[in-house]
Write a protein that holds these residues in place. Structure first.
Motif, short mmCIF file in Angstrom:
data_model
loop_
_atom_site.label_atom_id
_atom_site.label_comp_id
_atom_site.label_asym_id
_atom_site.label_seq_id
_atom_site.Cartn_x
_atom_site.Cartn_y
_atom_site.Cartn_z
N GLY A 118 3.04 44.44 120.64
CA GLY A 118 2.08 45.38 120.08
C GLY A 118 0.64 44.93 120.33
N TYR A 119 0.39 43.64 120.15
CA TYR A 119 -0.93 43.08 120.46
C TYR A 119 -1.29 43.32 121.92
CZ TYR A 119 -1.31 40.23 116.13
OH TYR A 119 -1.43 39.78 114.84
N LEU A 120 -0.34 43.03 122.80
CA LEU A 120 -0.59 43.21 124.23
C LEU A 120 -0.93 44.66 124.55
CD1 LEU A 120 2.04 41.14 126.26
CD2 LEU A 120 -0.44 40.81 126.17
N ASP A 121 -0.15 45.57 123.99
CA ASP A 121 -0.36 47.00 124.25
C ASP A 121 -1.70 47.48 123.72
OD1 ASP A 121 2.11 47.06 125.44
OD2 ASP A 121 3.14 47.98 123.72
N SER A 122 -2.08 47.05 122.53
CA SER A 122 -3.29 47.59 121.91
C SER A 122 -4.55 46.79 122.24
CB SER A 122 -3.12 47.69 120.40
OG SER A 122 -2.88 46.41 119.84
N LEU A 123 -4.43 45.49 122.44
CA LEU A 123 -5.60 44.64 122.63
C LEU A 123 -5.79 44.16 124.06
CD1 LEU A 123 -5.12 42.42 119.45
CD2 LEU A 123 -6.63 44.40 119.69
N GLY A 124 -4.69 44.04 124.80
CA GLY A 124 -4.74 43.53 126.16
C GLY A 124 -4.50 42.02 126.21
N LYS A 125 -4.09 41.56 127.37
CA LYS A 125 -3.71 40.16 127.54
C LYS A 125 -4.87 39.20 127.30
CE LYS A 125 -1.21 37.00 130.54
NZ LYS A 125 -0.50 36.79 131.80
N THR A 126 -6.07 39.55 127.71
CA THR A 126 -7.22 38.65 127.55
C THR A 126 -7.47 38.34 126.08
OG1 THR A 126 -8.20 39.50 129.57
CG2 THR A 126 -9.67 38.34 128.08
N ILE A 127 -7.42 39.36 125.24
CA ILE A 127 -7.65 39.17 123.80
C ILE A 127 -6.52 38.32 123.20
CG2 ILE A 127 -7.85 40.31 121.55
CD1 ILE A 127 -10.30 40.74 123.32
N VAL A 128 -5.29 38.57 123.61
CA VAL A 128 -4.15 37.79 123.11
C VAL A 128 -4.32 36.33 123.53
CG1 VAL A 128 -1.64 37.48 123.18
CG2 VAL A 128 -2.62 39.79 123.02
N GLU A 129 -4.77 36.09 124.76
CA GLU A 129 -5.03 34.72 125.21
C GLU A 129 -6.12 34.06 124.37
OE1 GLU A 129 -3.89 35.11 129.97
OE2 GLU A 129 -5.93 35.59 129.33
N GLN A 130 -7.15 34.82 124.03
CA GLN A 130 -8.23 34.28 123.19
C GLN A 130 -7.72 33.97 121.78
OE1 GLN A 130 -11.23 37.34 123.53
NE2 GLN A 130 -11.98 36.57 125.50
N MET A 131 -6.88 34.85 121.24
CA MET A 131 -6.29 34.61 119.92
C MET A 131 -5.46 33.32 119.93
SD MET A 131 -4.93 38.44 118.92
CE MET A 131 -3.81 37.83 117.67
N PHE A 132 -4.69 33.15 121.00
CA PHE A 132 -3.84 31.97 121.12
C PHE A 132 -4.70 30.70 121.25
CE2 PHE A 132 -1.22 29.16 123.94
CZ PHE A 132 -0.33 28.76 122.95
N ALA A 133 -5.78 30.77 122.04
CA ALA A 133 -6.67 29.62 122.21
C ALA A 133 -7.30 29.24 120.86
CB ALA A 133 -7.75 29.92 123.25
N LEU A 134 -7.69 30.24 120.10
CA LEU A 134 -8.27 29.99 118.78
C LEU A 134 -7.23 29.35 117.86
CD1 LEU A 134 -10.68 30.27 116.86
CD2 LEU A 134 -9.83 32.54 116.27
N TYR A 135 -6.00 29.85 117.92
CA TYR A 135 -4.92 29.25 117.12
C TYR A 135 -4.78 27.77 117.47
CZ TYR A 135 -0.39 27.74 115.53
OH TYR A 135 0.61 27.00 114.93
N CYS A 136 -4.76 27.46 118.75
CA CYS A 136 -4.58 26.07 119.19
C CYS A 136 -5.71 25.17 118.67
CB CYS A 136 -4.47 25.98 120.71
SG CYS A 136 -2.93 26.69 121.34
N GLN A 137 -6.93 25.69 118.65
CA GLN A 137 -8.07 24.93 118.10
C GLN A 137 -7.91 24.73 116.60
OE1 GLN A 137 -11.49 27.31 119.08
NE2 GLN A 137 -11.93 26.15 120.95
N GLN A 138 -7.63 25.82 115.91
CA GLN A 138 -7.55 25.78 114.45
C GLN A 138 -6.38 24.95 113.95
OE1 GLN A 138 -10.86 27.00 113.62
NE2 GLN A 138 -9.60 27.17 111.81
#
Length: 118
Positions: free
Chosen positions: A17-37
């Motif tokens: 659902g994230y991929l469909d609505s936000l796109g892969k770039t945003i999902v990658e950014q969310m994941f990068a932020l998760y890894c930092q946090q």
């Protein structure tokens, strides 16, 4: 491969659902932020364990639990739900923390693998 759809580690419905609505770039950014946090959360949980702080342990497990939910890491989220309320002694919490760190590493690898397949 049909096995991906039954992956217990990730909430694939949420992530697709994230991929469909936000796109892969945003999902990658969310994941990068998760890894930092998550590095911060794990340090805070470890600090609470070393100081034998029940409230600190609960607070930091709770924060990490929310972060895992936002990136669809089901198994890790379930583990944190249990850890958050744990009143185990300090030594046992050290073992729980070690298991949590390993589970987090595995969840990150699973997420990366899923994302690379998209």
């Amino acid at each position: 491969m049909g096995t991906e759809q039954s992956n217990p580690d990730l909430d694939l419905e949420l992530l697709e659902g994230y991929l469909d609505s936000l796109g892969k770039t945003i999902v990658e950014q969310m994941f990068a932020l998760y890894c930092q946090q998550v590095a911060i959360y794990l340090n805070d949980i470890e600090s609470a364990q070393l100081n034998d702080s029940l409230s600190g342990w609960e607070e930091h497990c709770h924060k990490m639990k929310g972060a895992t939910a936002s990136v669809g890491m089901c198994q890790l989220h379930a583990q944190l739900k249990l850890l958050e309320k744990s009143t185990a002694p300090k030594e046992q919490k050290r073992e729980l923390l070690t298991a949590l760190k390993l589970a987090n590493e595995q969840a990150i690898l699973t997420f990366k693998s899923w994302l690379e397949s998209k």
